[in-house]
Write an enzyme that holds these catalytic residues in place. Structure first.
Site, PDB file in Angstrom:
ATOM      1  NE  ARG A   1      -4.311  -1.456   1.760  1.00 40.43           N
ATOM      2  CZ  ARG A   1      -5.282  -1.764   2.606  1.00 40.43           C
ATOM      3  NH1 ARG A   1      -5.140  -1.505   3.886  1.00 40.43           N
ATOM      4  NH2 ARG A   1      -6.399  -2.289   2.183  1.00 40.43           N
TER       5      ARG A   1
ATOM      6  CE  LYS B   1     -20.948 -14.688   8.980  1.00 40.95           C
ATOM      7  NZ  LYS B   1     -21.135 -13.662  10.009  1.00 40.95           N
TER       8      LYS B   1
ATOM      9  N   GLY C   1     -12.884  -3.932   0.781  1.00 43.20           N
ATOM     10  CA  GLY C   1     -14.233  -3.400   0.993  1.00 43.20           C
ATOM     11  C   GLY C   1     -14.630  -2.429  -0.100  1.00 43.20           C
TER      12      GLY C   1
HETATM   13  P1  AMP Z   1     -14.645 -12.730   3.514  1.00 47.50           P
HETATM   14  O1  AMP Z   1     -14.104 -11.728   4.486  1.00 47.50           O
HETATM   15  O2  AMP Z   1     -16.132 -12.843   3.519  1.00 47.50           O
HETATM   16  O3  AMP Z   1     -14.074 -12.569   2.130  1.00 47.50           O
HETATM   17  O4  AMP Z   1     -14.169 -14.155   4.029  1.00 47.50           O
HETATM   18  C1  AMP Z   1     -12.839 -14.531   4.137  1.00 47.50           C
HETATM   19  C2  AMP Z   1     -12.754 -15.579   5.175  1.00 47.50           C
HETATM   20  O5  AMP Z   1     -13.590 -16.648   4.830  1.00 47.50           O
HETATM   21  C3  AMP Z   1     -11.380 -16.149   5.365  1.00 47.50           C
HETATM   22  O6  AMP Z   1     -10.897 -15.751   6.619  1.00 47.50           O
HETATM   23  C4  AMP Z   1     -11.606 -17.643   5.303  1.00 47.50           C
HETATM   24  O7  AMP Z   1     -10.946 -18.339   6.333  1.00 47.50           O
HETATM   25  C5  AMP Z   1     -13.093 -17.780   5.476  1.00 47.50           C
HETATM   26  N1  AMP Z   1     -13.622 -19.004   4.868  1.00 47.50           N
HETATM   27  C6  AMP Z   1     -13.436 -19.455   3.637  1.00 47.50           C
HETATM   28  N2  AMP Z   1     -14.031 -20.647   3.447  1.00 47.50           N
HETATM   29  C7  AMP Z   1     -14.632 -20.970   4.607  1.00 47.50           C
HETATM   30  C8  AMP Z   1     -15.381 -22.085   5.048  1.00 47.50           C
HETATM   31  N3  AMP Z   1     -15.660 -23.110   4.224  1.00 47.50           N
HETATM   32  N4  AMP Z   1     -15.828 -22.090   6.316  1.00 47.50           N
HETATM   33  C9  AMP Z   1     -15.546 -21.073   7.144  1.00 47.50           C
HETATM   34  N5  AMP Z   1     -14.838 -19.975   6.788  1.00 47.50           N
HETATM   35  C10 AMP Z   1     -14.378 -19.926   5.531  1.00 47.50           C
END
Ligand code: AMP
Length: 399
Positions: A37, A201, A377
């Site tokens: 960055r 999620k 984000g």
């Molecule tokens: P996000 O911030 O929504 O992009 O999510 C990223 C996070 O999702 C990372 O820290 C991953 O460890 C988590 N992640 C990815 N796949 C899974 C899974 N199958 N179950 C739980 N967490 C997950």
């Protein structure tokens, strides 16, 4: 989208306030572990230096929550900037306090002053007008080059833009590059255009998914979010991550994909584990056979092969969100395999910042991608079709 351009400003002998995003990761010893960055800001900084102006730099680091805290001091940033720019960088001991004010008052052509962590001031995150006014009063010109925080209506990002007219503010080169790249990606991608969407999620990416559907030819789902879709399809998903309140949204996304003729891919197998831990017992199972009380933590090898097949003919790939819990080596394989395949392809490959950028870097493939966004984000909000608060006042022409 056309933004106010830094090249149209007369910067010579002016005091130029540049909002950067120096929110870099640090290791346990307080060393900067990834200075991407900071390096990304150098184009704008060097351009300004070449125009013979005095530069006031401002950034946040971490979340000091309105209080002075040594741990979040920008001192390491100022040292790294000095090293990278080969130019003296003076750190003020406050943001809008007596030290910063005095230093700014005394500055001459080509001096660089770095203000202390903007979030030492409570008014930064509340977009306080008085703080924005004080920051604006320091300079003749305002430049926003902090793409990573442009989705936040903060005093140094949004509030401050109202104190400068169009002849005295602009986007820096980094901000402009990010906005242009995503605009082109969304509005005129070379087809076939595929989105790989993963992460924890559905809720965090639902709007982006909805906005992407009419633009892409294929969508590949991975990560924790896949299980909400799989559950909606009637599969037993054990204790995998799921958002029960979004099952009908997941159905809407799948219906809309069908209606639009978008090929919608879900994992056909997963790496299931008996607990969320590096030392879990794990096995590869088809998505139909996740054992009760087990959770899917990565996509399986058949899914990797399937996704590779589906991605083989695409010309543009947008990737946002890991395929599994990549932080644990045991569940990083799916993300790593997909990263290698995407990196080796001849497609234009765009990584949407945040965790995905982190994982691509960990594997050492960052140079192989066409573009890695500096803002997770912010890039997600662009994909949702939103106008970022920090960009709104810098727009000359919308798409
Ligand atoms: P996000 O911030 O929504 O992009 O999510 C990223 C996070 O999702 C990372 O820290 C991953 O460890 C988590 N992640 C990815 N796949 C899974 C899974 N199958 N179950 C739980 N967490 C997950």
């Amino acid at each position: 989208m056309e933004l106010l351009n830094i090249k149209n400003l007369d910067l010579t002998n002016k005091k130029v306030f540049i909002r950067c995003d120096f929110n870099v990761p640090m290791d346990e010893f307080g060393n900067i572990s990834d200075d991407r960055r900071i390096r990304s800001a150098l184009t704008t900084l060097n351009y300004c230096l070449d125009q013979d102006c005095a530069i006031i730099l401002a950034s946040h680091l971490g979340r000091p929550k309105g209080e002075v805290n040594e741990k979040y001091s920008l001192a390491p940033i100022s040292r790294r900037l000095h090293h990278l720019l080969k130019h003296e960088v003076t750190l003020a001991s406050d943001v809008v306090g007596p030290d910063a004010m005095q230093k700014v008052k005394d500055m001459k052509c080509c001096d660089i002053i770095l203000l202390e962590n903007l979030r030492y001031e409570e008014g930064e995150t509340t977009n306080d007008t008085a703080l924005a006014n004080k920051l604006a009063d320091m300079a003749d010109i305002y430049i926003n080059d902090a793409f990573g925080v442009s989705h936040r209506a903060h005093a140094s990002v949004e509030g401050i833009t109202h104190f400068f007219d169009n002849d005295h503010k602009a986007a820096g080169f980094l901000l402009e590059r990010e906005i242009k790249f995503f605009g082109k990606l969304i509005n005129e991608p070379v087809r076939p255009f595929a989105a790989i969407v993963g992460g924890s999620k559905v809720s965090g990416k639902l709007e982006a998914l909805k906005n992407l559907l009419p633009k892409v030819d294929k969508i590949f789902i991975g990560g924790g979010m896949a299980f909400t879709f799989l559950k909606q399809m009637g599969y037993e998903i054990g204790v995998s991550l799921v958002e029960d309140d979004l099952l009908s949204d997941a159905q809407d996304v799948m219906d809309e994909a069908k209606r639009l003729g978008v090929k919608f891919y879900l994992p056909v197998d997963v790496v299931a584990a008996d607990k969320f831990s590096e030392d879990a017992i794990s096995k590869i199972v088809t998505s139909q056979e996740i054992p009760e009380n087990w959770m899917g933590l990565d996509i399986g090898p058949a899914t990797v092969r399937l996704y590779r097949e589906g991605l083989a003919d695409v010309q543009t790939v947008l990737w946002n969100g890991p395929m599994g819990v990549y932080e644990m080596e045991k569940f990083a394989r799916g993300s790593s395999k997909i990263a290698h395949f995407v990196a080796d392809s001849y497609a234009t490959t765009v990584v949407g910042g945040g965790d995905t950028a982190d994982l691509v870097q960990r594997i050492g493939l960052d140079d192989e991608m066409s573009f890695i966004s500096t803002g997770g984000g912010a890039s997600l909000e662009l994909l949702e079709g939103k106008i970022l608060p920090g960009v709104a006042q810098l727009i000359i022409k919308e798409d």
